[in-house]
Design a protein around this motif. Structure first.
Motif, PDB file in Angstrom:
ATOM      1  N   CYS A  95      54.590 -28.670 -46.178  1.00  0.00           N
ATOM      2  CA  CYS A  95      54.453 -27.415 -46.924  1.00  0.00           C
ATOM      3  C   CYS A  95      55.450 -26.367 -46.458  1.00  0.00           C
ATOM      4  N   SER A  97      55.252 -24.346 -43.984  1.00  0.00           N
ATOM      5  CA  SER A  97      54.688 -23.140 -43.371  1.00  0.00           C
ATOM      6  C   SER A  97      55.230 -22.894 -41.967  1.00  0.00           C
ATOM      7  N   LEU A 100      58.537 -21.318 -42.098  1.00  0.00           N
ATOM      8  CA  LEU A 100      58.568 -19.991 -42.717  1.00  0.00           C
ATOM      9  C   LEU A 100      58.035 -18.900 -41.802  1.00  0.00           C
ATOM     10  N   VAL A 101      57.126 -19.255 -40.888  1.00  0.00           N
ATOM     11  CA  VAL A 101      56.577 -18.237 -39.991  1.00  0.00           C
ATOM     12  C   VAL A 101      57.307 -18.181 -38.653  1.00  0.00           C
ATOM     13  N   GLN A 181      49.358 -21.395 -38.278  1.00  0.00           N
ATOM     14  CA  GLN A 181      49.486 -21.530 -39.732  1.00  0.00           C
ATOM     15  C   GLN A 181      49.437 -22.975 -40.215  1.00  0.00           C
ATOM     16  N   VAL A 183      47.877 -26.105 -41.238  1.00  0.00           N
ATOM     17  CA  VAL A 183      46.517 -26.504 -41.606  1.00  0.00           C
ATOM     18  C   VAL A 183      46.106 -27.834 -40.948  1.00  0.00           C
ATOM     19  N   PRO A 184      46.938 -28.865 -40.991  1.00  0.00           N
ATOM     20  CA  PRO A 184      46.521 -30.105 -40.317  1.00  0.00           C
ATOM     21  C   PRO A 184      46.718 -30.067 -38.797  1.00  0.00           C
TER      22      PRO A 184
ATOM     23  N   CYS B 174      52.216 -22.873 -50.526  1.00  0.00           N
ATOM     24  CA  CYS B 174      52.233 -22.350 -49.148  1.00  0.00           C
ATOM     25  C   CYS B 174      53.487 -21.529 -48.884  1.00  0.00           C
ATOM     26  N   LYS B 178      53.365 -17.755 -47.522  1.00  0.00           N
ATOM     27  CA  LYS B 178      53.961 -17.326 -46.255  1.00  0.00           C
ATOM     28  C   LYS B 178      54.923 -16.170 -46.502  1.00  0.00           C
ATOM     29  N   CYS B 184      45.967 -17.360 -44.694  1.00  0.00           N
ATOM     30  CA  CYS B 184      45.755 -18.700 -45.234  1.00  0.00           C
ATOM     31  C   CYS B 184      44.297 -18.866 -45.669  1.00  0.00           C
ATOM     32  N   PHE B 186      42.576 -21.474 -45.800  1.00  0.00           N
ATOM     33  CA  PHE B 186      41.839 -22.335 -44.869  1.00  0.00           C
ATOM     34  C   PHE B 186      41.316 -21.529 -43.684  1.00  0.00           C
ATOM     35  N   GLU B 187      42.095 -20.522 -43.298  1.00  0.00           N
ATOM     36  CA  GLU B 187      41.710 -19.713 -42.160  1.00  0.00           C
ATOM     37  C   GLU B 187      40.433 -18.920 -42.443  1.00  0.00           C
ATOM     38  N   VAL B 230      42.906 -33.080 -44.546  1.00  0.00           N
ATOM     39  CA  VAL B 230      42.708 -31.675 -44.215  1.00  0.00           C
ATOM     40  C   VAL B 230      41.389 -31.180 -44.773  1.00  0.00           C
ATOM     41  N   LYS B 233      38.616 -32.431 -42.786  1.00  0.00           N
ATOM     42  CA  LYS B 233      38.541 -31.737 -41.502  1.00  0.00           C
ATOM     43  C   LYS B 233      37.776 -30.427 -41.660  1.00  0.00           C
ATOM     44  N   TYR B 234      37.915 -29.815 -42.839  1.00  0.00           N
ATOM     45  CA  TYR B 234      37.230 -28.556 -43.074  1.00  0.00           C
ATOM     46  C   TYR B 234      35.845 -28.753 -43.691  1.00  0.00           C
TER      47      TYR B 234
END
Lengths: 495, 260
Positions: A95, A97, A100-101, A181, A183-184, B174, B178, B184, B186-187, B230, B233-234
Motif C-alpha cells: 500500500c 504507507s 509515505l510516512v 502505520q 496495518v499487517p 492508503c 497518508k 488509519c 484500522f487504528e 489483516v 487479525k482485527y
C-alpha cells in the motif's frame, strides 16, 4: 531507538500538565531558549518530576535490537537473498504507507495537470513510493521490481545501505511512524532487523557512521539547470517505422546541447509530461536527434508534432561511452531493437572519426525487417571497407524481403572474427538481451571489463533524486546509463 | 478531435453519477466550451444518436440492455464506463448469487397487482443478471466510483481531449489517506478496504471517518490474501470479510479472482 538518555536534541519539552519543562541539550538549544519569553528556572521538584517522566517514557521506548544500527549495513548485505523477505512480504499489502510516512523517504513523481481551458496548467510533484508496483515501470512496460518481496527488500536496503552509501548516514531515525502505520505490522525496522539477525549465522560486522560517501551533495548543479526545461524547436520529423520517429531538435537559446555519446535528455511536451530519451546523434553541431517509439502519453504526443513545434529539454544527463578513453581500441557494437538508438550516438562519432579507433564491427538485430532503423545509414555501412557489420532479424515473414541473417542476436556473434582479449564490446538492447549476449562474450574469453552496456530504467528526474531508476543502490541516471559490466555484474537487480 | 459530440446513457443505476456531472457547477461553462453535449436525458430534452464519445452509467442486466449497449458501442468512437455500476456491476450485482426467480420472490413476494406486469413474458423481467459494460462490449476507459468524482470526470475529459490516457491511479487508497494525514481506519477499530481499493477519490470516505468500501474496485494487482489476513487479525470473521469484500466488488469474487 536504543533508548535514552544519551539521545541528541536541542530542546526537550516535557509535559507537566499545566506547565512545560524545557531541557536544553545543545548550545543551539540554549541560545534559542535565551530568546524566549515567559521562562523561569524550574524548581528542584519540577526538575525531578520532569526527569522521572522522561525516564518513564524512555523506558517504554526501549526496544531490543539484536544488532546495533552500526551492523545494519552488513546485516542487509549478508541477507540480501534471505527468505525473511518473502516471508514478511507475504503479509505486505503493497500500500506504500511505510514510504509515505517515512521522514527519510523522498522519492517523487511528476505529472502535468491541465485545466479545463486546455491551455493552462501545472507541473506537479507528488509523493511516490518504492513499495508501489508501478514505481519502476518504464515506457515499454517492463517493471523492474515486480514482486512485492523485492520492493519490500528494496525499502530496507535503501534505509540501511543505499542511502548511507550516497549520503553517509543511516536513513532510519527511529521515529516509529512506519511501524505505527503498517496495518499487517511488517514495517517495523526493529522486528525486521531482529528477524534478519536471527537468520544470520556469521558474526555481523559493525561499521562507523557516518560512512564514506561517493556523492558530493554540495557540488550538485544549480536547481534551475536541474529542473527547468530549456525551450527547443523540432527542426525535422522523419518517420522511421510505424511506431518510431526521428526528431531533429535545436535549442532556442542557441546554446548547443553539448552532449557526449550515450547521454540522455528529459523531453517535455508541456501539458502532457516529460520522458527520458536517449540522444541518438553524434556530439557536435547545432542540432541533435532523438528517436522515439510510441509507447506512452509523451511519446504518442511527440508523434503528432510537426517541424516548428516546441518541446522542453533538460540535460544532457548521465555518463557516456567515454569516446576519448576508447580511442585506439577495437570496438564491437552489439545493438538489439531500440538499443541502436543510444548506441548510434557513439557509433556515428566513431565513424566520423574513424582514424581514432581500431577495428570496428557492428552487429545489429531486431525482431523483423520492418523494425530495422536507420536503413539509409545501414546501406552506407555497406559502402565502407573500414568496418564490418552483420544484420539479423528474429524472424522474417514471407511477404518481407531480407538479405541479412535470421536468428536472435547471439547467433551472429560467432559469425564475426574478433580478438576477445583486445576488443571492447558496446552492448545495448532490451533488458533480456544482456544476459545472453554478455554470457556469450564471456564464454569467448572476453574480460569482464571489456563489456560496456547501457541500461534502461525509469529515469524520471534524471538527476538522482526521484528514486525510480535505482538498480540496488545505484542511480542509473547519474552513475549510468553507461556501465562497465565488471562494475555492476554483482548487482542483483542489474540484469 | 474538434469539439467532440458527447452523449450520456444510463442502464441499471441510480443515475447519481450523471447527477455529479450535472452538478459540475461553474465548471460546466468550461466543459461545454470543449464538447457538444448531444444527449443527456437527465438535463436536456434533445437527443441525437450522432456522437463521438459515449459516457455510459449502469450495469447491463437484460438481453434488451445488451442490444442497446451494442448500438451505443457502434455509434461511439470512445466509450467510457461511468461509475461503479458500469465498471463493476454495482451493488445490484450481489443479486447474481441467487436465481432471478428467487430475486423476484424476495422483492415482490406473492403480491400481484396486474399479473401481466410480472409475467415471464414481460421483457423487463427477462433473465436479470448484472454485468459490467466491459463484459458485454469493449470499453475504452473507466471512471470508477460510487458515485464518480466530478473532478475526476473533468480530468478524464481533459486527458481524452489531449489524446492522453486518463489519469486513473493504480495505487491503493492508503496512499491518499497518508497524503491527507488521515488517522488509519484500522487504528480506530474500523475495517477498511483501502489497502486493496483503487485510489483517485482523494480518500473521501476515510477522510470523513468512514471505512473504504472499495467502490472504485481493486488496484490491478491487489494483495487480497494479505488483506484477508489483516482483517482476521482485527477480529473480523470469514463471513464478515466476504460481506465486506463483496459490497461493490462481487465481480471479483464471482469470477473467483481478484483484479481487473
Amino acid at each position: 531507538m536504543g533508548g535514552p538518555p544519551e539521545i541528541a536534541f536541542d530542546l526537550m519539552l516535557t509535559d507537566l500538565g499545566d506547565r512545560v519543562a524545557v531541557t536544553p541539550g545543545s548550545q543551539a538549544g540554549t541560545d534559542l531558549l535565551s530568546k524566549a519569553a515567559n521562562l523561569r528556572d524550574a524548581t528542584p521538584e519540577e526538575m525531578e518530576e520532569a526527569q522521572s517522566l522522561q525516564m518513564q517514557i524512555a523506558g517504554k521506548a526501549v526496544r531490543d535490537l539484536k544488532v546495533s544500527p552500526k551492523g545494519w549495513y552488513d546485516l542487509l548485505e549478508k541477507n540480501y537473498d534471505s527468505n525473511v523477505w518473502a516471508k514478511q512480504a507475504a503479509k505486505c499489502l503493497s500500500c506504500g504507507s511505510c514510504t509515505l510516512v517515512c521522514p527519510t523517504c523522498f522519492c517523487y513523481d511528476v505529472t502535468d495537470e491541465v485545466n479545463l481551458d486546455l491551455t493552462t496548467g501545472e507541473r506537479k510533484r507528488t509523493w511516490d513510493g518504492c513499495l508501489l508496483r508501478d514505481f519502476t515501470k518504464v515506457g515499454t512496460g517492463e517493471i523492474f521490481r515486480e514482486k512485492v518481496e523485492n520492493r519490500y527488500r528494496h525499502r530496507f536496503n535503501r534505509k540501511g545501505r543505499y542511502l548511507p552509501d550516497n549520503l553517509g548516514f543511516l536513513a532510519c531515525v527511529g521515529c516509529g511512524r512506519c511501524s505505527s502505520q503498517c496495518v499487517p505490522d511488517i514495517a517495523d525496522p526493529v522486528n525486521l532487523f531482529n528477524a534478519l539477525a536471527d537468520a544470520t549465522k556469521e558474526p555481523v560486522i559493525e561499521s562507523e557512521i557516518p560512512i564514506a560517501v561517493k556523492t558530493d551533495v554540495a557540488s550538485a548543479p544549480e536547481a534551475e539547470a536541474l529542473y527547468i526545461p530549456r525551450q527547443a524547436t523540432l527542426k525535422r520529423v522523419e518517420k522511421l517505422t510505424d511506431i518510431e520517429t526521428l526528431f531533429e531538435i535545436a535549442m532556442d537559446d542557441g546554446r548547443p546541447l553539448g552532449h557526449q555519446p550515450g547521454q540522455f535528455i528529459e523531453v517535455s511536451v508541456m501539458g502532457t509530461g516529460e520522458a527520458p530519451l536517449s540522444v541518438s546523434s553524434a556530439p557536435g553541431g547545432d542540432t541533435f536527434e532523438i528517436v522515439v517509439r510510441k509507447v506512452g502519453d509523451v511519446t504518442n504526443k511527440l508523434h503528432t508534432m510537426k517541424p516548428g513545434d516546441k518541446v522542453g529539454i533538460r540535460g544532457p544527463f548521465g555518463n557516456d561511452f567515454d569516446a576519448e578513453g576508447l580511442k585506439g581500441k577495437n570496438l564491437l557494437f552489439i545493438g538489439g531493437g531500440l538499443g541502436i538508438v543510444p548506441m548510434r550516438s557513439f557509433l556515428n562519432h566513431v565513424l566520423n572519426n574513424r582514424g581514432d579507433y581500431g577495428e570496428v564491427t557492428i552487429l545489429y538485430g531486431c525482431k523483423e525487417p520492418c523494425e530495422l532503423l536507420f536503413s539509409d545509414e545501414v546501406t552506407a555501412w555497406g559502402q565502407r571497407d573500414d568496418i564490418r557489420y552483420l544484420l539479423t532479424v528474429d524472424a522474417c515473414s514471407e511477404d518481407e524481403s531480407w538479405e541479412g541473417e535470421i536468428g536472435v542476436i547471439t547467433t551472429i556473434i560467432p559469425k564475426v572474427q574478433f580478438d576477445p582479449q583486445n576488443t571492447i564490446a558496446i552492448v545495448v538492447g532490451p533488458p533480456i538481451m544482456y544476459r545472453f549476449v554478455n554470457k556469450d562474450l564471456l564464454d569467448l574469453g572476453m574480460p569482464e571489463e571489456n563489456i560496456i552496456v547501457s541500461l534502461e530504467r525509469r529515469m524520471k528526474c534524471g538527476v538522482g533524486k526521484c528514486g525510480h531508476c535505482q538498480i540496488n543502490g545505484i542511480y542509473v541516471c547519474k552513475e549510468g546509463p553507461v556501465f562497465n559490466y565488471k562494475d555492476i555484474k554483482d548487482l542483483p537487480e542489474a540484469f | 478531435m474538434d469539439k467532440p459530440r458527447v452523449a450520456f446513457f444510463d442502464f441499471s443505476s441510480c443515475e447519481g453519477c450523471q447527477l455529479q456531472i450535472a452538478n459540475l457547477e461553474e465548471a460546466v461553462v468550461e466543459v461545454v466550451k470543449l464538447i457538444d453535449i448531444v444527449a443527456f436525458r437527465e438535463v436536456m430534452k434533445e437527443h441525437s444518436d450522432d456522437y463521438d464519445i459515449a459516457f455510459v452509467e449502469g450495469s447491463i442486466t437484460r438481453p434488451m440492455d445488451v442490444e442497446r449497449l451494442k448500438k451505443i458501442r457502434e455509434n461511439a468512437e470512445i466509450l467510457i464506463a461511468l461509475g461503479a455500476c458500469a465498471h463493476l456491476g454495482g451493488v445490484q450485482r450481489l443479486s447474481n448469487q441467487w436465481t432471478s426467480e428467487e430475486n423476484k420472490q424476495e422483492v415482490y413476494g406473492d403480491y400481484v397487482s396486474d399479473p401481466d406486469d410480472i409475467a415471464d413474458t414481460n421483457p423487463f423481467f427477462e433473465k436479470p443478471r448484472h454485468r459490467a459494460l466491459d463484459e458485454v462490449v469493449e470499453v475504452d476507459y473507466v471512471i470508477p466510483g460510487c458515485p464518480i468524482d466530478k473532478g475526476e470526470f473533468a480530468k478524464v475529459l481533459i486527458a481524452i481531449l489531449q489524446g492522453k490516457k486518463p489519469p486513473i491511479p493504480d495505487y491503493p487508497v492508503c496512499v491518499e489517506c497518508k497524503k491527507k494525514e488521515n488517522v488509519c481506519m484500522f487504528e480506530i477499530g474500523k475495517f477498511c478496504m483501502g489497502p486493496l481499493a483503487r485510489a483517485g477519490c482523494d480518500a473521501r470516505c476515510p477522510s470523513a471517518g468512514n471505512e473504504c468500501e472499495a467502490c472504485r474496485g481493486y488496484v490491478s494487482h491487489p494483495h487480497s490474501n494479505a488483506q484477508s489476513d489483516v482483517l482476521e487479525k482485527y477480529g473480523l470473521t470469514a463471513d464478515a470479510i466476504m460481506q465486506r469484500k463483496t459490497m461493490f466488488t462481487y465481480r471479483y469474487e464471482e469470477a473467483g479472482k481478484g483484479g481487473d
